[in-house]
Design an enzyme around this catalytic site. Sequence first.
Site, mmCIF file in Angstrom:
data_model
loop_
_atom_site.group_PDB
_atom_site.id
_atom_site.type_symbol
_atom_site.label_atom_id
_atom_site.label_comp_id
_atom_site.label_asym_id
_atom_site.label_seq_id
_atom_site.Cartn_x
_atom_site.Cartn_y
_atom_site.Cartn_z
ATOM 1 N N ASP A 50 13.137 5.329 51.955
ATOM 2 C CA ASP A 50 13.508 4.945 53.326
ATOM 3 C C ASP A 50 12.892 3.595 53.715
ATOM 4 O O ASP A 50 11.805 3.246 53.266
ATOM 5 C CB ASP A 50 13.036 6.044 54.298
ATOM 6 C CG ASP A 50 13.722 5.935 55.644
ATOM 7 O OD1 ASP A 50 14.822 5.333 55.716
ATOM 8 O OD2 ASP A 50 13.169 6.451 56.635
ATOM 9 N N HIS A 98 19.384 -2.846 51.390
ATOM 10 C CA HIS A 98 19.802 -1.874 50.370
ATOM 11 C C HIS A 98 19.814 -2.538 48.991
ATOM 12 O O HIS A 98 19.397 -1.931 48.006
ATOM 13 C CB HIS A 98 21.185 -1.298 50.699
ATOM 14 C CG HIS A 98 21.209 -0.510 51.983
ATOM 15 N ND1 HIS A 98 20.265 0.432 52.293
ATOM 16 C CD2 HIS A 98 22.068 -0.528 53.044
ATOM 17 C CE1 HIS A 98 20.530 0.958 53.470
ATOM 18 N NE2 HIS A 98 21.619 0.390 53.954
ATOM 19 N N LEU A 134 13.195 10.785 30.419
ATOM 20 C CA LEU A 134 13.033 11.010 31.865
ATOM 21 C C LEU A 134 14.339 11.570 32.421
ATOM 22 O O LEU A 134 15.413 11.059 32.098
ATOM 23 C CB LEU A 134 12.706 9.678 32.575
ATOM 24 C CG LEU A 134 12.700 9.699 34.109
ATOM 25 C CD1 LEU A 134 11.505 10.502 34.649
ATOM 26 C CD2 LEU A 134 12.649 8.275 34.676
#
Length: 266
Positions: free
Chosen positions: A38, A55, A149
């Site tokens: 955020d 963004h 991962l």
Amino acid sequence: MVRGARCAPGAGTDVNATTPEGSASAARIPRHLAIVMDGNGRWAEQRHRPRSFGHRAGQKAVREAVEFCLRQRIEALTLFAFSSENWRRPQDEVGALMELFLKALDKETDELHGHGVRVRFVGDLTAFAEPLRQRMQAAMAKTAGNTALALNVCVNYGGRWDIAQAARRAAEAVARGELTADAIDERTLAPYLSLADLPPPDLFIRTGGEHRISNFLLWQIAYAELYFTDTLWPDVDQACLQRALDDYAGRQRRYGRTGAQVAQAS
Ligand code: IPE
Ligand code: IPE
Ligand code: MG
């Protein structure tokens, strides 16, 4: 880059000291890290730029987080990229985000694959336009066999949606005669939830200064340790993530027991 100034480690925190091998806190490294990324919009607004600029800047922090998890040998990283509520944003911001996802998929998939990352998109993918869906499916298929991962990118995701879809799929199993209604409990419902094949998140991080869950993994974070930082997502770097891990290493996870019981067992 003014790393130290943006995200200074706390007193006594040596960013380079804690490595999985040979460190005292090796056992205290989370297996699964979940992050609410955020603060992109505010980061851009501080620079008098459109929110989409924030963004785009946030993509670098995603790379940092992936690199960090690979280095720390964290098994799973789950990122909240777009919530089921984020469709409420202005149309141009939603459009810019979709464009960004498309470009990021084209740009990053090969590199992630090269690092042995298994990528999965988690959420109701039916809401996305066909070209984006196809790229998501292709990235998932390409990386499905990787083991370094597990990277889960939550898009059009909501924790309530997740619980509801699990309940629906359990009901379908009942209708098929594979499950009885009275057998539905936490243990039998759990496999229907997203990320059921992974250990639940040990550490939940939210950047950007808000202290809320915003409908992220409601079921899965029941016993996650929560960590909040004011750092805006585009400013997050590996030192910042290390600070969260150092904080986590000092927590005592009790799961309902007393501190003395836990101390005795360890
Ligand atoms: C998080 O950053 C990214 C998404 C929700 C897509 P925000 O866009 O929410 O940034 P702020 O909270 O407005 O600063
Ligand atoms: C949560 O952030 C969703 C993502 C980070 C993708 P928001 O910025 O949308 O959350 P609220 O609206 O402030 O709760
Ligand atoms: Mg926000």
